[in-house]
Scaffold this motif. Structure first.
Motif, PDB file in Angstrom:
ATOM      1  N   LEU A  42      23.118  -7.132  23.156  1.00  0.00           N
ATOM      2  CA  LEU A  42      22.234  -8.018  24.246  1.00  0.00           C
ATOM      3  C   LEU A  42      21.949  -7.329  25.521  1.00  0.00           C
ATOM      4  O   LEU A  42      22.897  -6.316  25.984  1.00  0.00           O
ATOM      5  CB  LEU A  42      23.057  -9.454  24.524  1.00  0.00           C
ATOM      6  N   ARG A  43      20.832  -7.453  26.071  1.00  0.00           N
ATOM      7  CA  ARG A  43      20.366  -6.425  27.274  1.00  0.00           C
ATOM      8  C   ARG A  43      21.085  -6.499  28.256  1.00  0.00           C
ATOM      9  O   ARG A  43      21.237  -5.387  28.758  1.00  0.00           O
ATOM     10  CB  ARG A  43      18.816  -7.413  27.650  1.00  0.00           C
TER      11      ARG A  43
ATOM     12  N   GLY B  16      25.029 -17.538  26.051  1.00  0.00           N
ATOM     13  CA  GLY B  16      25.425 -16.980  24.753  1.00  0.00           C
ATOM     14  C   GLY B  16      24.453 -15.967  24.443  1.00  0.00           C
ATOM     15  O   GLY B  16      24.332 -14.652  24.872  1.00  0.00           O
ATOM     16  N   ARG B  17      23.433 -16.391  23.399  1.00  0.00           N
ATOM     17  CA  ARG B  17      22.657 -15.382  22.717  1.00  0.00           C
ATOM     18  C   ARG B  17      21.172 -15.118  23.429  1.00  0.00           C
ATOM     19  O   ARG B  17      20.471 -14.236  23.370  1.00  0.00           O
ATOM     20  CB  ARG B  17      22.352 -15.816  21.245  1.00  0.00           C
ATOM     21  N   THR B  18      20.905 -15.841  24.557  1.00  0.00           N
ATOM     22  CA  THR B  18      19.783 -15.822  25.442  1.00  0.00           C
ATOM     23  C   THR B  18      19.903 -14.408  25.928  1.00  0.00           C
ATOM     24  O   THR B  18      20.645 -14.014  26.679  1.00  0.00           O
ATOM     25  CB  THR B  18      19.556 -16.990  26.286  1.00  0.00           C
ATOM     26  N   ASP B  19      18.810 -13.686  25.800  1.00  0.00           N
ATOM     27  CA  ASP B  19      18.496 -12.356  26.306  1.00  0.00           C
ATOM     28  C   ASP B  19      18.115 -11.988  27.745  1.00  0.00           C
ATOM     29  O   ASP B  19      17.148 -11.925  27.876  1.00  0.00           O
ATOM     30  CB  ASP B  19      18.013 -11.593  25.150  1.00  0.00           C
TER      31      ASP B  19
ATOM     32  N   THR C 155      23.746 -11.849  35.970  1.00  0.00           N
ATOM     33  CA  THR C 155      22.489 -12.357  35.584  1.00  0.00           C
ATOM     34  C   THR C 155      22.040 -13.634  36.401  1.00  0.00           C
ATOM     35  O   THR C 155      22.930 -14.256  36.716  1.00  0.00           O
ATOM     36  CB  THR C 155      22.377 -12.656  34.254  1.00  0.00           C
ATOM     37  N   GLU C 156      20.732 -14.183  36.341  1.00  0.00           N
ATOM     38  CA  GLU C 156      20.379 -15.344  37.061  1.00  0.00           C
ATOM     39  C   GLU C 156      21.105 -16.453  36.595  1.00  0.00           C
ATOM     40  O   GLU C 156      21.670 -17.408  37.119  1.00  0.00           O
ATOM     41  CB  GLU C 156      19.024 -15.504  36.761  1.00  0.00           C
ATOM     42  N   TRP C 157      21.377 -16.458  35.112  1.00  0.00           N
ATOM     43  CA  TRP C 157      21.970 -17.509  34.379  1.00  0.00           C
ATOM     44  C   TRP C 157      23.652 -17.558  34.964  1.00  0.00           C
ATOM     45  O   TRP C 157      24.226 -18.586  35.041  1.00  0.00           O
ATOM     46  CB  TRP C 157      21.871 -17.246  33.060  1.00  0.00           C
ATOM     47  N   SER C 158      24.202 -16.217  34.883  1.00  0.00           N
ATOM     48  CA  SER C 158      25.745 -16.407  35.302  1.00  0.00           C
ATOM     49  C   SER C 158      25.914 -16.785  36.716  1.00  0.00           C
ATOM     50  O   SER C 158      26.796 -17.283  37.190  1.00  0.00           O
ATOM     51  CB  SER C 158      26.171 -15.012  34.875  1.00  0.00           C
ATOM     52  N   ARG C 159      25.070 -16.344  37.677  1.00  0.00           N
ATOM     53  CA  ARG C 159      24.982 -16.751  38.939  1.00  0.00           C
ATOM     54  C   ARG C 159      24.956 -18.341  39.046  1.00  0.00           C
ATOM     55  O   ARG C 159      25.398 -18.878  40.086  1.00  0.00           O
ATOM     56  CB  ARG C 159      23.883 -16.193  39.778  1.00  0.00           C
TER      57      ARG C 159
ATOM     58  N   LEU D 106      34.645  -0.718  25.820  1.00  0.00           N
ATOM     59  CA  LEU D 106      33.729  -1.864  25.036  1.00  0.00           C
ATOM     60  C   LEU D 106      33.076  -2.668  26.255  1.00  0.00           C
ATOM     61  O   LEU D 106      33.680  -2.965  27.263  1.00  0.00           O
ATOM     62  CB  LEU D 106      34.650  -2.907  24.471  1.00  0.00           C
ATOM     63  N   VAL D 107      31.582  -2.478  26.052  1.00  0.00           N
ATOM     64  CA  VAL D 107      31.041  -3.388  27.201  1.00  0.00           C
ATOM     65  C   VAL D 107      30.309  -4.586  26.650  1.00  0.00           C
ATOM     66  O   VAL D 107      29.333  -4.643  25.595  1.00  0.00           O
ATOM     67  CB  VAL D 107      29.576  -2.433  27.737  1.00  0.00           C
ATOM     68  N   ALA D 108      30.622  -5.833  27.313  1.00  0.00           N
ATOM     69  CA  ALA D 108      30.335  -7.015  26.330  1.00  0.00           C
ATOM     70  C   ALA D 108      30.306  -8.013  27.586  1.00  0.00           C
ATOM     71  O   ALA D 108      29.803  -7.915  28.781  1.00  0.00           O
ATOM     72  CB  ALA D 108      31.133  -7.367  25.483  1.00  0.00           C
ATOM     73  N   HIS D 109      30.651  -9.183  27.171  1.00  0.00           N
ATOM     74  CA  HIS D 109      30.506 -10.435  27.785  1.00  0.00           C
ATOM     75  C   HIS D 109      31.789 -11.197  28.318  1.00  0.00           C
ATOM     76  O   HIS D 109      32.877 -10.958  27.581  1.00  0.00           O
ATOM     77  CB  HIS D 109      29.571 -11.335  27.099  1.00  0.00           C
TER      78      HIS D 109
END
Length: 198
Positions: free
Chosen positions: A56-57, A22-25, A12-16, A145-148
């Motif tokens: 989460l999206r 966390g909870r921001t979608d 995502t833009e944030w992970s980059r 499991l698909v997650a974070h």
């Protein structure tokens, strides 16, 4: 024997930008979408009896693009709630809290949407997930499991019998694919942080 497959969501833009997400979608970037498809190719020869996904999206998009469109939402797979550190980078946090380390120092409370949680609370959530999937695995079913990143790292620690903070030992890339299973009925790691050719 049955296997538990873990898939972290794509970029995502944030992970980059290395922002604590966390909870921001936030959605996947184009690169994240490519990564998710590549994870799907890596898993194309596998059939899953059960697939669970964070609501989460970014996780849901990853599941669909990886060829797992029928994944069932599992709220306990949501990412660590970073509270007052949501959206900040480690460097930004250390401007006011020198030497801060998430796994040791935790988070501060945030707003109503991001109250924050400590690693033990994340551990309790993933313990509930594992309690749900262990009978499925015992019945011979393969589960994905698909997650974070952080929640899957804590889940891996708990699978291996470590304290939740043991998740610090397992760095996980975006769209990384991991395999947990058994050897002589004991939980083991069978593969870690594998990636497709995105």
């Amino acid at each position: 024997m049955a296997q538990l497959t873990l898939i972290r969501h794509g970029e995502t833009e944030w992970s980059r930008a290395h922002r604590h997400t966390g909870r921001t979608d936030v959605p996947l970037t184009e690169t994240g979408e490519e990564q998710a498809r590549a994870a799907g190719k890596l898993l194309s020869d596998r059939q899953f009896d059960h697939v669970f996904v964070s609501p989460l999206r970014r996780a849901r998009e990853t599941a669909v693009l990886a060829g797992l469109p029928d994944a069932v939402a599992e709220p306990d797979l949501m990412e660590w709630d970073y509270g007052g550190y949501e959206g900040l980078t480690t460097a930004q946090i250390r401007e006011t809290r020198p030497g801060w380390y998430l796994w040791r120092d935790g988070v501060i409370p945030g707003d109503a949407e991001h109250p924050g949680e400590q690693v033990e609370s994340v551990g309790s959530r993933v313990d509930r997930v594992l309690a749900r999937v262990r009978p499925l695995l015992a019945a011979g079913d393969d589960v994905a499991l698909v997650a974070h990143g952080h929640v899957l790292r804590v889940l891996t620690a708990r699978w291996l019998g470590l304290d939740p903070a043991g998740g610090r030992l397992f760095w996980l890339a975006t769209a990384g694919v991991c395999f947990l299973g058994f050897e002589h009925e004991q939980p083991v790691m069978k593969g870690w942080n594998q990636r497709g050719g995105a």
